[in-house]
Design an enzyme around this catalytic site. Structure first.
Site, mmCIF file in Angstrom:
data_model
loop_
_atom_site.group_PDB
_atom_site.id
_atom_site.type_symbol
_atom_site.label_atom_id
_atom_site.label_comp_id
_atom_site.label_asym_id
_atom_site.label_seq_id
_atom_site.Cartn_x
_atom_site.Cartn_y
_atom_site.Cartn_z
ATOM 1 C CB CYS A 2 -24.100 60.787 14.867
ATOM 2 S SG CYS A 2 -22.574 61.667 14.486
ATOM 3 C CG HIS A 93 -19.724 62.669 12.031
ATOM 4 N ND1 HIS A 93 -20.372 63.573 12.851
ATOM 5 C CD2 HIS A 93 -18.662 63.346 11.513
ATOM 6 C CE1 HIS A 93 -19.738 64.735 12.836
ATOM 7 N NE2 HIS A 93 -18.683 64.617 12.034
ATOM 8 C CG HIS A 95 -14.873 58.224 10.324
ATOM 9 N ND1 HIS A 95 -16.230 58.011 10.196
ATOM 10 C CD2 HIS A 95 -14.306 56.999 10.292
ATOM 11 C CE1 HIS A 95 -16.467 56.719 10.102
ATOM 12 N NE2 HIS A 95 -15.314 56.080 10.140
HETATM 13 P P1 AMP Z 1 -15.678 53.020 10.228
HETATM 14 O O1 AMP Z 1 -15.800 51.522 10.312
HETATM 15 O O2 AMP Z 1 -14.868 53.489 9.050
HETATM 16 O O3 AMP Z 1 -17.008 53.690 10.352
HETATM 17 O O4 AMP Z 1 -14.804 53.439 11.476
HETATM 18 C C1 AMP Z 1 -15.345 53.749 12.716
HETATM 19 C C2 AMP Z 1 -14.202 53.781 13.688
HETATM 20 O O5 AMP Z 1 -14.613 54.478 14.858
HETATM 21 C C3 AMP Z 1 -13.714 52.406 14.133
HETATM 22 O O6 AMP Z 1 -12.341 52.254 13.778
HETATM 23 C C4 AMP Z 1 -13.925 52.425 15.643
HETATM 24 O O7 AMP Z 1 -12.910 51.749 16.343
HETATM 25 C C5 AMP Z 1 -13.937 53.908 15.949
HETATM 26 N N1 AMP Z 1 -14.670 54.310 17.132
HETATM 27 C C6 AMP Z 1 -15.921 53.965 17.499
HETATM 28 N N2 AMP Z 1 -16.279 54.569 18.636
HETATM 29 C C7 AMP Z 1 -15.240 55.345 19.010
HETATM 30 C C8 AMP Z 1 -14.992 56.238 20.118
HETATM 31 N N3 AMP Z 1 -15.908 56.452 21.063
HETATM 32 N N4 AMP Z 1 -13.797 56.860 20.179
HETATM 33 C C9 AMP Z 1 -12.858 56.634 19.229
HETATM 34 N N5 AMP Z 1 -13.029 55.821 18.159
HETATM 35 C C10 AMP Z 1 -14.201 55.181 18.048
#
Ligand code: AMP
Length: 118
Positions: A2, A93, A95
């Site tokens: 992922c 994943h 977070h």
């Molecule tokens: P969620 O919607 O809670 O799954 O949050 C996913 C978060 O990951 C979003 O706020 C995105 O902006 C962030 N995100 C996605 N790809 C990346 C990346 N490569 N580096 C840093 N943040 C990311």
């Protein structure tokens, strides 16, 4: 593998704020507040539904350290974890979002532009 596992493995670059053996904190690529950090366990866990107490016990002081390192522990911040489709979870994943650096409005964070706070 992922997206966030690839960040853990350094296959994808990220702006890392803090790291230890079990946890990683990096800046969200699309910030919703002046400070927007994502904190993840290095081992893959799909969502908050699947977290075990041992991992949570590691993540908790780590998140507190992130807030201290960014100087928002006293001014305040918000911790959010989105779970599943209704929760708006895009990356499968686990977070935790740490949002701060301004007085956050309740309900504002989902569509927020961090420049609105400055
Ligand atoms: P969620 O919607 O809670 O799954 O949050 C996913 C978060 O990951 C979003 O706020 C995105 O902006 C962030 N995100 C996605 N790809 C990346 C990346 N490569 N580096 C840093 N943040 C990311």
């Amino acid at each position: 593998m992922c997206l966030f596992c690839k960040i853990v493995e350094k296959e994808i670059p990220a702006n890392i704020e803090l790291e230890n053996e079990d946890c990683l904190a990096f800046h969200d690529i699309n910030p919703k507040a002046p400070i927007h950090i994502l904190v993840i366990p290095k081992k893959h866990i799909d969502s908050f539904n699947d977290i075990d107490p041992e991992t949570m016990a590691k993540l908790t002081p780590f998140m507190q350290d992130v807030a201290k390192q960014l100087g928002i522990d006293q001014t305040g911040y918000r911790v959010i974890t989105n779970v599943g489709s209704d929760g708006g979870q895009e990356v499968k994943h686990l977070h935790f979002h740490i949002l701060g650096g301004a007085k956050l409005q309740w309900g504002h964070f989902t569509d927020a532009d961090p420049r609105e706070y400055l």
